[in-house]
Scaffold this motif. Structure first.
Motif, PDB file in Angstrom:
ATOM      1  N   GLU A  66      34.839  46.376  35.554  1.00  0.00           N
ATOM      2  CA  GLU A  66      35.405  46.207  36.886  1.00  0.00           C
ATOM      3  C   GLU A  66      35.436  47.537  37.652  1.00  0.00           C
ATOM      4  O   GLU A  66      34.959  47.643  38.779  1.00  0.00           O
ATOM      5  CB  GLU A  66      36.847  45.705  36.708  1.00  0.00           C
ATOM      6  CG  GLU A  66      37.326  44.678  37.701  1.00  0.00           C
ATOM      7  CD  GLU A  66      38.668  44.153  37.238  1.00  0.00           C
ATOM      8  OE1 GLU A  66      39.680  44.754  37.622  1.00  0.00           O
ATOM      9  OE2 GLU A  66      38.697  43.170  36.463  1.00  0.00           O
ATOM     10  N   ASP A  91      31.939  48.856  38.406  1.00  0.00           N
ATOM     11  CA  ASP A  91      31.338  48.165  39.551  1.00  0.00           C
ATOM     12  C   ASP A  91      31.916  48.681  40.861  1.00  0.00           C
ATOM     13  O   ASP A  91      31.197  48.925  41.826  1.00  0.00           O
ATOM     14  CB  ASP A  91      31.566  46.653  39.438  1.00  0.00           C
ATOM     15  CG  ASP A  91      30.662  46.029  38.390  1.00  0.00           C
ATOM     16  OD1 ASP A  91      29.680  46.698  38.018  1.00  0.00           O
ATOM     17  OD2 ASP A  91      30.945  44.912  37.943  1.00  0.00           O
ATOM     18  N   TRP A  92      33.224  48.859  40.863  1.00  0.00           N
ATOM     19  CA  TRP A  92      33.896  49.340  42.072  1.00  0.00           C
ATOM     20  C   TRP A  92      33.354  50.714  42.491  1.00  0.00           C
ATOM     21  O   TRP A  92      33.013  50.935  43.649  1.00  0.00           O
ATOM     22  CB  TRP A  92      35.414  49.409  41.813  1.00  0.00           C
ATOM     23  CG  TRP A  92      36.135  50.258  42.810  1.00  0.00           C
ATOM     24  CD1 TRP A  92      36.442  49.912  44.091  1.00  0.00           C
ATOM     25  CD2 TRP A  92      36.623  51.595  42.615  1.00  0.00           C
ATOM     26  NE1 TRP A  92      37.079  50.966  44.711  1.00  0.00           N
ATOM     27  CE2 TRP A  92      37.204  51.997  43.832  1.00  0.00           C
ATOM     28  CE3 TRP A  92      36.618  52.485  41.539  1.00  0.00           C
ATOM     29  CZ2 TRP A  92      37.774  53.250  43.996  1.00  0.00           C
ATOM     30  CZ3 TRP A  92      37.189  53.727  41.705  1.00  0.00           C
ATOM     31  CH2 TRP A  92      37.758  54.104  42.919  1.00  0.00           C
ATOM     32  N   ARG A 149      37.904  45.581  31.979  1.00  0.00           N
ATOM     33  CA  ARG A 149      38.437  46.426  33.053  1.00  0.00           C
ATOM     34  C   ARG A 149      37.486  47.587  33.337  1.00  0.00           C
ATOM     35  O   ARG A 149      37.321  47.992  34.482  1.00  0.00           O
ATOM     36  CB  ARG A 149      39.824  46.965  32.673  1.00  0.00           C
ATOM     37  CG  ARG A 149      40.887  45.909  32.725  1.00  0.00           C
ATOM     38  CD  ARG A 149      42.066  46.226  33.664  1.00  0.00           C
ATOM     39  NE  ARG A 149      41.924  47.324  34.588  1.00  0.00           N
ATOM     40  CZ  ARG A 149      42.753  48.355  34.638  1.00  0.00           C
ATOM     41  NH1 ARG A 149      43.753  48.437  33.792  1.00  0.00           N
ATOM     42  NH2 ARG A 149      42.580  49.302  35.542  1.00  0.00           N
TER      43      ARG A 149
END
Lengths: 366, 272
Positions: free
Chosen positions: A116, A119-120, A113
């Motif tokens: 994730e 990256d966002w 997570r």
């Protein structure tokens, strides 16, 4: 007290540093998705207020609520906030990726997570591919983006920004202003933004609070502040660059006539001001016009003064005209460049509508 | 042109000569001790007959084993204690501003101005008369720590004045509890200073004679044994011992230097 509706709410917050009241009975709330600016000169208490919200400073009195929770007595790490600091304060021994993931690591988020979210946020601030660099290998603008990413990565209830653009050069500042509005629109996290730069505050925010001596002088929509400053301080701080101080000699209708060092001018009558009282009158330079002396004024109501043109500063889409009026005082007028061939040293006419300026009862003497 | 050149050369020669003389003055005794620890007869003959027998004898003397063990023990304990105390003291003084800062700094470094001999005697008197613990390793450790804290404090202070404590605030805002702040942000930035203080304290306590001597009574350490042995004349085993200790200290410093040079470890701050 019902507070759950607000992303951030402060109730009667006070902070005393020795004899100085840094924050004096401040209450306000910020809604989800809002960009709220705290604007004030240095020493006005805006940074102290931000530190109280962050929990880095304790509130002497009053309470702080974030996302509906009372966090007044909570330490910073239990408040669920993000923050962007003036000097970025990136951790020098951690890579960009580690810096940004720090809030996630502290939350003990699973690695997948974390990746994730990282990256966002890298995508959001356009810093993909910089994960393995160290902060000392980044430019000022890149550090700024990393600092923003670190503030946003955990999707906090609120993001606090302490003069984040103060250390960037002008070009970069313009660019980051646009970027920040984009981030803010994309992620719906409320921003509370501290600055001493009125232009920045007006460009970025939806709502602005002007602070002075630990108090809010005025809070409101930025246009409202710009078009209807509530106090003389707000008027002067928001770039009303012509200040006229005079005594009321006569009153008629909504207008008072003031005596400004020998020049009589009509101004809107401030509340509770009678003949003989002092009045401060603020005029915004771009609401004024300049032209050759022989031109006729555009309206019968316009105030018109003869003046001598001292200097012209070309600013691109407009020019600042510096004039000396008959009583020897200087005024500045922003108007289109290259007006009918007037040049420095010419006699000119300066005009404006009385109701375009803001008049306040002057405090103290004069 | 030529005149200037020859004048330059003379000047240069004097500089080189002075430098060489300085190094000889500084290092010749140490090199000489190392040299004599490897020769059969320190007085004559020349060329020397090389031997390792002094080292062999050193190894076989049980006094020295006990002494080495005690010295290492005192050194390590002192280093741990003084580093802990000094680090906490510096952090406390720098992080929380107080008008007592100046006097407090002076208080921490004041053992530097007291001769080691006095620290030794006074701690002996205090430990023996007040605490009733004389002739114990523990009292030697405490006494050495007194002095080592002062050195550690200076070493750490010199580094930490550059540390930006707002970094800790930033970590805290991003969800780090105080212990996590220290582990994640403060320590990774300041550890070289702490390591430096640890090594200095260790070497000080390991080599210390006058403080340890008074507090230990009959318990041997390397320096007290060496001191004791001297009374029966200079023995080549002592030279071997001195060489070993020199080698030890030198390798610690050389090791650090290697780590810095190769970049295997980044010392200190990766500044903005």
């Amino acid at each position: 007290m019902q507070t759950s509706a607000h992303a951030l709410e402060l109730v009667e917050v006070e902070k005393q540093f020795g004899p100085v009241r840094a924050v004096d009975n401040v209450s306000f709330s910020v809604e989800k998705g809002e960009f709220f600016a705290l604007l004030g000169p240095s020493g006005s208490g805006k940074t102290t207020l931000l530190r109280i919200i962050a929990g880095l400073e304790s509130a002497g009195k009053g309470s702080v609520h974030i996302g509906g929770r009372d966090v007044t007595r909570k330490p910073p790490y239990a408040r669920g906030i993000g923050m962007v600091f003036q000097d970025f304060l990136l951790f020098p021994h951690k890579t960009v990726g580690e810096n940004i993931s720090f809030p996630l690591k502290m939350k003990k988020m699973p690695a997948a997570r974390q990746k994730e979210q990282l990256d966002w946020v890298l995508e959001l601030v356009r810093m993909k591919g910089f994960e393995d660099r160290f902060p000392n290998q980044l430019s000022g603008g890149q550090k700024q983006r990393v600092a923003l990413a670190r503030g946003l990565v955990a999707r906090p209830d609120i993001l606090l920004l302490d003069e984040p653009l103060a250390n960037l050069d002008r070009e970069l500042r313009k660019e980051m202003e646009v970027e920040m509005r984009r981030f803010q629109a994309e992620i719906d996290i409320p921003f509370v933004y501290v600055t001493h730069n009125q232009e920045e505050a007006l460009t970025l925010s939806n709502r602005v609070a002007v602070m002075k001596d630990g108090r809010f002088e005025q809070v409101g929509d930025k246009l409202e502040l710009y078009e209807a400053p509530a106090t003389a301080f707000v008027a002067s701080f928001l770039g009303l660059n012509n200040t006229i101080v005079g005594q009321v000699t006569a009153q008629e209708g909504g207008l008072s006539t003031i005596d400004w060092k020998g020049i009589r001018l009509p101004v809107p009558t401030p509340e509770g001001v009678g003949v003989g009282d002092s009045v401060q009158y603020y005029l915004r330079s771009e609401k004024m016009h300049i032209g050759p002396l022989e031109d006729t004024p555009e309206g019968a109501d316009a105030t018109r003064l003869a003046a001598r043109l001292r200097d012209i500063i070309f600013k691109g889409q407009y020019s600042d005209y510096f004039v000396i009026v008959e009583n020897g005082e200087e005024m500045v007028i922003s108007d289109v460049p290259d007006i009918k061939g007037i040049t420095i040293g010419d006699q000119v006419a300066v005009s404006w509508l009385p109701e375009d300026g803001f008049a306040f009862a002057a405090k103290g003497d004069r | 042109m030529a005149a200037i050149n020859s004048k330059d050369i003379v000047l240069r020669a004097i500089q080189v000569l002075l430098l060489v003389a300085l190094y000889i003055f500084l290092y010749f005794p140490i090199l000489f001790i190392t040299y004599v620890s490897f020769v059969d007869n320190i007085i004559w003959p020349f060329p020397p007959e090389w031997t390792l027998k002094w080292y062999a004898r050193l190894l076989s003397m049980s006094d020295f084993h006990v002494g080495l063990k005690n010295s290492v023990y005192i050194g390590l304990c002192t280093a741990v204690l003084s580093t802990l105390f000094a680090t906490s003291a510096v952090i406390g003084l720098l992080k929380y501003r107080t008008r007592w800062r100046g006097p407090m700094i002076l208080l921490y470094i004041s053992p530097l101005f007291v001769p080691g001999l006095l620290i030794g005697i006074s701690t002996l008197m205090f430990n023996a008369n007040v605490l009733g613990m004389s002739g114990k390793l523990a009292s030697a450790i405490v006494a050495n720590t007194t002095e080592a804290i002062a050195f550690s404090f200076l070493v750490i202070l010199a580094q930490l004045v550059r540390y930006d404590w707002r970094m800790d605030e930033a970590a805290m805002v991003f969800g780090a509890r105080p212990a996590q702040v220290f582990r994640e942000v403060t320590l990774p930035t300041i550890w070289p200073a702490i390591l430096g203080a640890f090594l200095v304290s260790f070497i000080l306590a390991f080599n210390n004679l006058e403080i340890s001597f008074y507090n230990l009574g009959a318990i041997p350490t390397l320096p007290t044994i060496a001191w004791g042995t001297l009374r029966h004349g200079i023995k080549p085993e002592l030279f071997a011992l001195a060489s070993v200790i020199n080698l030890l200290v030198f390798s610690i410093i050389a090791g650090l230097f290697f780590l810095i040079q190769t970049g295997l470890v980044r010392f200190g701050y990766r500044g903005e």
